[in-house]
Each structure stands twice: as structure tokens, then as C-alpha cells.
Write an enzyme that holds these catalytic residues in place. Structure first.
Site, PDB file in Angstrom:
ATOM      1  N   HIS A  53       0.835  -1.205   0.000  1.00  0.00           N
ATOM      2  CA  HIS A  53       0.000   0.000   0.000  1.00  0.00           C
ATOM      3  C   HIS A  53       0.876   1.263   0.000  1.00  0.00           C
ATOM      4  O   HIS A  53       0.723   2.135  -0.853  1.00  0.00           O
ATOM      5  CB  HIS A  53      -0.915  -0.033   1.233  1.00  0.00           C
ATOM      6  CG  HIS A  53      -1.836   1.139   1.353  1.00  0.00           C
ATOM      7  ND1 HIS A  53      -3.176   1.063   1.040  1.00  0.00           N
ATOM      8  CD2 HIS A  53      -1.624   2.425   1.747  1.00  0.00           C
ATOM      9  CE1 HIS A  53      -3.741   2.243   1.237  1.00  0.00           C
ATOM     10  NE2 HIS A  53      -2.817   3.095   1.675  1.00  0.00           N
ATOM     11  N   GLU A  54       1.806   1.316   0.934  1.00  0.00           N
ATOM     12  CA  GLU A  54       2.657   2.511   1.029  1.00  0.00           C
ATOM     13  C   GLU A  54       3.563   2.630  -0.191  1.00  0.00           C
ATOM     14  O   GLU A  54       3.866   3.741  -0.639  1.00  0.00           O
ATOM     15  CB  GLU A  54       3.482   2.502   2.323  1.00  0.00           C
ATOM     16  CG  GLU A  54       2.652   2.506   3.609  1.00  0.00           C
ATOM     17  CD  GLU A  54       1.580   3.590   3.656  1.00  0.00           C
ATOM     18  OE1 GLU A  54       1.799   4.662   3.055  1.00  0.00           O
ATOM     19  OE2 GLU A  54       0.528   3.366   4.273  1.00  0.00           O
ATOM     20  N   HIS A 113       1.623   4.479  -2.815  1.00  0.00           N
ATOM     21  CA  HIS A 113       1.701   5.937  -2.627  1.00  0.00           C
ATOM     22  C   HIS A 113       3.069   6.440  -3.076  1.00  0.00           C
ATOM     23  O   HIS A 113       3.192   7.477  -3.722  1.00  0.00           O
ATOM     24  CB  HIS A 113       1.529   6.301  -1.145  1.00  0.00           C
ATOM     25  CG  HIS A 113       0.111   6.225  -0.654  1.00  0.00           C
ATOM     26  ND1 HIS A 113      -0.928   6.860  -1.279  1.00  0.00           N
ATOM     27  CD2 HIS A 113      -0.434   5.590   0.422  1.00  0.00           C
ATOM     28  CE1 HIS A 113      -2.060   6.631  -0.610  1.00  0.00           C
ATOM     29  NE2 HIS A 113      -1.780   5.853   0.433  1.00  0.00           N
ATOM     30  N   HIS A 135       3.412   6.698  -6.811  1.00  0.00           N
ATOM     31  CA  HIS A 135       2.660   7.857  -7.312  1.00  0.00           C
ATOM     32  C   HIS A 135       3.543   9.110  -7.221  1.00  0.00           C
ATOM     33  O   HIS A 135       3.550   9.954  -8.118  1.00  0.00           O
ATOM     34  CB  HIS A 135       1.406   8.019  -6.437  1.00  0.00           C
ATOM     35  CG  HIS A 135       0.261   8.726  -7.098  1.00  0.00           C
ATOM     36  ND1 HIS A 135      -0.924   8.963  -6.459  1.00  0.00           N
ATOM     37  CD2 HIS A 135       0.114   9.255  -8.336  1.00  0.00           C
ATOM     38  CE1 HIS A 135      -1.746   9.603  -7.279  1.00  0.00           C
ATOM     39  NE2 HIS A 135      -1.135   9.789  -8.417  1.00  0.00           N
TER      40      HIS A 135
HETATM   41 ZN   LIG Z   1      -3.098   5.137   1.907  1.00  0.00          ZN
END
Ligand SMILES: [Zn+2]
Length: 700
Positions: free
Chosen positions: A483-484, A487, A490
Site C-alpha cells: 500500500h505505502e 503511494h 505515485h
Molecule cells: Zn493510503
């Protein structure tokens, strides 16, 4: 020279000291105040080069230096750093608050937008100007002078009402405890929970076990306590917090009406019909009817599955647990028992397979295959010896030697929990990609991005034949790391040249979780999980049968859970749409009851006062935005489905398109346009339903 004022390269974690903070930040604040004064002076034209560019440069220096201080405060919260951070926090906050209310800046942005230059600006630059004008407008900058004091008064009252809502809830939560003196009533509760309850009683000078409404105490009771009386007592206390049954000064009901009334008035001052419309302006979702239709469509599709979940739970509770009726305080308990009966597997056993080096290698390989990049170890000064540092490069290509191994970005990974580290997991930016004219910042004119990935996993423990054992992670922790990383990608893989919309900057908040949730899909992909696992003793990958149980457990009661989220989302949105709290005939409880008749499969008791503790929407930033959770899940699942349709989770063409249209595009283009460019159509909810096991026919 103060190392916090060195912007030529990576943060100098080897030399920065707490004593550097005050002089550096004070100097940067002073510089920026002078800069703002100069740029809003009479003879400065509202052009990109003369106004936005210097303002961006100045603010970036402050943001970068203060970002390092904030980062160190979060990952190395020793007294000296806490003191250094807290000493400057009020000054920094005040500066940014003033900036947001500076009408001279607003006037400049508006003038630039109205000028001939605007049409010639790049899309990214126009987006930045548009965002600035929008944000100033939403904070009341454009109101006529006679309306401004009222708008300001509303903002202030709303801020204090939100704070009071939280305080009441906390006080009401703290006001209750249940002391159990009969050990027979503790059956089913885990040992660590009992120990904590015993210590809590002891602290009050009492014998027995003290349970409270705080999560670490409340949740295990609802999940494990065999005593129905105990569960019922705790549930009633929890569900009636901050309501009319308790002390009147802690009742949140009048606050709710006042908050709704003021938000409506604020929206109408800004020229909107209601607060929901205001909330949607900076979001990806376009209109209230669109969001309502989205939620109702999903509710209709999830409902048959939710009915099936409830029917199974009732049957199980009746037959296996002897519960003739399923009450609200039985749901968590019976669900846990059903989950164990059906999918029992040991979390501890799973954890033995996810060993640190294997997980990182598998994650990196997945990123490399997906986006055609290369991840390598790199070196940099760090804030703790456990921190690792890596670089992302373009993949070396034999046919194109000239662009092989070009730097794209760099990132730190700080995996383990420490006493001095903030809890949870998060990605933060150290440096943002942008094009700069100052050659001391980047020789080739492009400042490459740098990210921090922070987690709180357990560090390696123990050894075997004299060798330290590697750290092992739960599957949840692995999902968090993915998940991290999403990010992080991105932020790191952006190709935007302008700071204000580069990476995650300027991305609508109901779309910002798209890349992170997207990446989580990969740790549920069997081919990836095989690569992520090597048993700490045997080196074997995770057995397929164990993985299948994990997948089945993942979708346990997904119908019920989906409807619950939709119930909250609809309630939030409708409260902020037509509901008029100034009309005494309206009733918050009646609106909720109506929504429950429409979508709920389990209806709580009449005395349940859920709204009085719904802090997300009354005291957090989620007012008329609670739907964002489901919204972002739909986007990420639908993006992942593009790979499933291609028959390969690493399909090169789809990966390139995801990189080009979504990750690289950042906030330079509206998220919906990014999505359409990637998917070739509007978002659809089917993929999310399928991933949650809510597709196909229901078998009787
Ligand atoms: Zn998040």
C-alpha cells in the site's frame, strides 16, 4: 552553513541537529514573508514567471526544510527533536494560515487566470492556477465585504463544535467501565486482554477485571466473551455514548444539529444549495446524484450477498451457539466463531513464510516488471541504522545504451517499530519532482523525487546456529508495505514538471488512494505470493492450500460489511444534502432509520445512537465525503481488472498505460480523466464486487 538550508542534494541526516531548526525555519519564514510582500506589491505583474514561479520556489524551500523537521519528529521522537519541532510549529502554522487568507495573493491568481497568458500556459500550470482560485473561493475569499464576518464566524464556530464533539465522545467513552468480579464471566477472553483488564482494576485499587469502551478492551469483549450479559452491557454503553441517556453536557445531539445548520449556511453563502455540493467541488466525484446513484447501485448488488451472510450467521448462532435470536451484541461474537469454524488457519504459521529479504525482493521485482524500471540499493545519510535507501532507474536497454540507468527517483524504507517512532505506516515526500531553472538544484534541470516509506513492523528476533533470523511479517503487514509503496510510486514515477500538481500534489482526495490500494492487489496474487515467501526454517514458499484459506477468509461477510459502509455513506451524504436541521420537524434519527430500511440487513436496537459518535463526519474531514472510501476502492479494483482482462497481472502494455495515464500524470489532470485515459471508459463497480466475492449467482 545550516544543513537544513542546503537544498542542493538529499537531506543531510548525518549532520542536522535539533539546534539547527529554529535558526533555519525562522530565516525561511522571514524570507517567505518578505517574498509574499514583494510579490503582492504594486509593480509586480500577475504572470507565471513574475509571480507564481518565485512564490513556488520560496515556499518549496520552507516546505522541504520543515518537512525534514516533521519527518525527524515522526521517526525519532526523542525530547530534543520534539522540543525543536514544537517550538516552531505555531509559527509555521500561523504562516500558512495567513497565506490561505491573503486576498492579495487571491487577486493575483485571479488576474493571471483572466489574462491572455493563461491560455498559453501548459495544462499543469493552468491546473495549479485553477486550484488556487478554487481553494481561495471555498475559504470565502470572494464574498462581499458584508458577508465576510458571518462566514468567518461560522468557520470559527464549526471548528470549536468539531473539537467539542470529539471531547464529548472521549469523555463519554472514559466515563464508563464494567468491573467483573466473577471469573466465570471471563470465559472465552484471550489471556493478554484479561491481564490488561486485571491491571486496569488494580490501578483503581480494586479486585477483579475492569473493561472499558476503548478499542483494545471493547473489541475483544464483543468478539470473544462467552458471557452474553457482559457483551450486552458493553454494547449498550458503547452505542449510547454522548447521547441523552448520559450527562446532558456530553450529549452530542444538539451539536450535530448546529453543525449541520452552520454547514448549510456556509454553503449557501458560497452560492451552493447545500454542504454536500461544496464538499464535492475539490473531489473527483462530480455531483450528489452521481454519488447517490453509485452508492445505491452498489447496495443493490451487495444486498443478496449480505442477506446470505446474515442467514448463515443466524443459522450458525442458533445451531452451534444456542442463540435463538441474533442480537446486535451477538454479531461480532458469532461471526468470530463462524470464521474460526470455517477458515481457521494460524496467523503465526503464515508469518513464518514472509521473511524480510524475500518480501522486499518480491515487491521490487513486481514493481520492476509492472513499470519497466529498475530498483537498486543506493546510499545516503539516514536517521537510524535500520533505514535502507534505494534508487529507481530506467531499465538498461541493450538497444538504447544512451538512456540506460537514468535516475528516476530515490526512497528510504524504515521498516521496524521503535519507541521513538509514530505508529502506523505512511509515505511522505522528501523532495518532489519538478523542472527547475536553478542549476544548483539540479544540473540537468529536473529535480528528481525522493520518498520516505515508514512502517511499524516487528524487527528481527532470535538466531539459529549463530546466525540472526530475518524479520518475518504478517500478511497484513505485507499488504501495508505494498500500500505505502503504491503511494510512493505515485510520488516517484510522476513526470509532471510543476510542483503544485506533481506526484500526489493536487490529486483529489477521493482518488489519492487509487495507486496504494491498487498495489495491494498484488499481495493477493498467487504468482506474486510464491515469490514473496520463503519459510524462515525451510525456505519453502507458502503452500497453496494455506493461501486459499487466506483468500476465503478475506471475503468473509463482505456483503454485510459493504452494506454497512454504504449505510454510513448514504447517511452522511443525505444529511448534508436536503436535510434541514433548522427545521424542527426534521429528525436525524428518522433519516437514519429510513436509510436502514433501504439498505441495512442488520438493524440495531432503537436506542442505538450511532450518529452521536460518528466523528469522521462531525469532527474529522469526512463531512459529505465518507463515500470516498468505497469510491477509491472501486477505482483501484477497476484498474486492477484491466490486468486481469489482459490475462496477466504484469501485462507490459497495460502496465505502461497505468504508469503513463495515472501514476505519471499526478494531479496535472483531473483524476476522472486519468482514469478514462487508462481504462477507456467510466469507472464500474463490477471488479470490486468480484474481488470481494460478490459476483455470480447465489446458491441456495
Ligand atoms: Zn493510503
Amino acid at each position: 552553513m545550516n544543513p537544513l538550508l542546503d537544498f542542493s542534494a538529499l537531506p543531510r541526516f548525518d549532520t542536522i541537529k535539533p539546534a539547527d531548526v529554529q535558526p533555519a525555519i525562522a530565516q525561511l519564514l522571514e524570507e517567505n514573508r518578505a517574498l509574499v510582500n514583494r510579490l503582492t506589491g504594486k509593480n509586480v505583474a500577475a504572470t507565471w514567471a513574475g509571480f507564481v514561479a518565485p512564490l513556488t520556489d520560496g515556499l518549496e524551500r520552507l516546505a522541504r526544510a520543515w518537512g525534514i523537521v516533521g519527518h525527524l519528529h515522526a521517526v525519532n521522537d526523542v525530547p530534543e527533536w520534539r522540543e525543536a519541532y514544537n517550538a516552531m510549529l505555531p509559527d509555521v502554522s500561523r504562516f500558512f494560515a495567513e497565506l490561505g487568507q491573503n486576498l492579495n495573493l487571491f487577486t493575483r491568481y485571479k488576474a493571471l487566470r483572466a489574462s491572455d497568458e493563461y491560455a498559453d500556459l501548459s495544462l499543469a500550470r493552468r491546473k495549479i492556477v485553477d486550484n488556487e482560485v478554487r481553494d481561495f473561493r471555498l475559504s470565502g475569499a470572494e464574498l462581499p465585504a458584508d458577508k465576510k464576518p458571518r462566514f468567518q464566524a461560522i468557520s470559527e464556530e464549526l471548528a470549536s463544535l468539531g473539537a467539542k464533539f470529539s471531547e464529548n465522545l472521549l469523555d463519554a467513552t472514559n466515563a464508563f467501565s464494567e468491573l467483573v468480579s466473577d471469573a466465570a464471566e471471563l470465559s472465552g477472553l484471550p489471556d493478554d486482554v484479561l491481564e490488561a483488564a486485571r491491571e486496569a482494576a488494580q490501578k483503581d485499587g480494586l479486585a477483579g477485571w475492569k473493561f472499558t469502551l476503548h478499542m483494545p478492551s471493547y473489541l475483544p469483549v464483543m468478539q470473544y466473551a462467552d458471557s452474553r450479559r457482559l457483551r450486552a452491557a458493553m454494547y449498550r454503553a458503547y452505542a449510547t455514548r454522548a447521547a441523552e441517556f448520559g450527562p446532558p453536557e456530553l450529549d452530542n445531539a444538539p451539536l450535530i444539529r448546529r453543525i449541520l445548520e452552520l454547514r448549510r449556511e456556509e454553503a449557501q453563502l458560497l452560492g451552493y444549495a447545500n454542504y454536500a455540493e461544496v464538499s464535492l467541488v475539490p473531489k473527483m466525484a462530480e455531483s450528489v446524484p452521481q454519488v447517490l446513484a453509485f452508492l445505491r447501485d452498489m447496495a443493490a448488488r451487495a444486498k443478496p450477498f449480505a442477506h446470505k451472510d446474515v442467514a448463515e450467521l443466524r443459522d450458525f448462532a442458533r445451531q452451534e451457539l444456542g442463540l435463538a435470536t441474533l442480537e446486535s451484541w451477538d454479531v461480532g461474537y458469532a461471526s468470530e466463531k463462524l470464521l474460526q469454524a470455517r477458515y481457521a488457519f494460524s496467523e503465526h504459521e503464515v508469518k513464518q513464510y514472509f521473511t524480510e529479504d524475500k518480501v522486499l525482493a518480491g515487491l521490487f521485482h513486481a514493481v520492476e516488471s509492472l513499470f519497466g524500471v529498475c530498483l537498486k540499493p543506493d546510499s545516503a545519510p539516514v536517521w537510524h541504522p535500520d533505514v535502507r535507501f534505494f534508487r529507481i532507474e530506467t531499465r538498461s536497454d541493450e538497444n538504447a545504451k544512451d538512456n540506460a540507468g537514468e535516475l528516476i527517483g530515490q526512497f528510504y524504507i524504515d521498516l521496524y517499530a521503535r519507541d521513538t517512532k509514530r505508529g502506523g505506516a505512511w509515505m511522505d515526500e522528501a523532495i518532489t519532482r519538478r523542472r527547475v531553472s536553478d542549476k544548483t538544484l539540479a544540473a540537468d534541470g529536473v529535480q528528481s523525487p525522493v520518498a520516505y516509506l515508514n512502517c511499524n513492523f516487528s524487527r528481527p528476533v532470535g538466531e539459529k546456529s549463530g546466525q540472526p533470523l530475518p524479520a518475518t511479517f504478517t500478511h497484513d503487514e505485507v499488504a501495508t508495505l505494498f500500500h505505502e509503496t503504491g503511494h510512493g510510486l505515485h510520488h516517484l514515477l510522476t513526470r509532471v514538471d510543476e510542483l503544485g500538481v506533481s506526484g500526489i500534489h493536487g490529486v483529489e482526495w477521493d482518488a489519492v488512494e487509487l495507486p496504494s490500494q491498487f498495489m495491494e492487489n498484488y499481495c493477493w496474487e498467487w504468482s506474486v505470493v510464491r515469490e514473496l515467501t520463503a519459510h524462515v526454517d525451510t525456505g519453502e514458499p507458502l503452500p497453496r492450500a494455506l493461501f486459499d484459506k487466506m483468500v476465503a477468509a478475506r471475503n468473509f461477510q463482505s456483503g454485510m460489511q459493504t452494506l454497512r459502509q454504504i449505510e454510513f455513506s448514504l447517511f452522511d451524504l443525505l444529511l448534508h444534502t436536503d436535510f434541514d436541521a433548522s427545521d424542527e420537524q426534521t429528525s436525524v434519527a428518522e433519516l437514519l432509520a429510513q436509510i436502514r430500511r433501504e439498505v441495512a440487513v442488520l438493524v440495531p436496537p432503537e436506542w442505538n445512537r450511532f450518529p452521536n459518535s460518528f466523528s469522521h463526519i462531525f469532527a474529522g474531514g469526512y463531512g459529505a465525503g465518507y463515500f470516498s472510501y468505497k469510491w477509491a476502492e472501486v477505482l483501484s479494483a477497476d484498474c486492477y481488472a484491466a490486468f486481469e482482462e489482459a490475462g496477466n497481472p504484469f501485462d507490459a502494455a497495460v502496465g505502461k498505460r497505468f504508469l503513463d495515464e495515472i501514476l505519471a500524470a499526478g494531479g496535472a489532470r483531473p483524476a476522472l480523466e486519468n482514469f478514462r485515459a487508462f481504462r477507456g471508459r467510466e469507472p464500474q463497480i463490477d471488479a470490486l464486487l468480484r474481488h470481494c466475492g460478490m459476483d455470480g449467482m447465489i446458491s441456495a
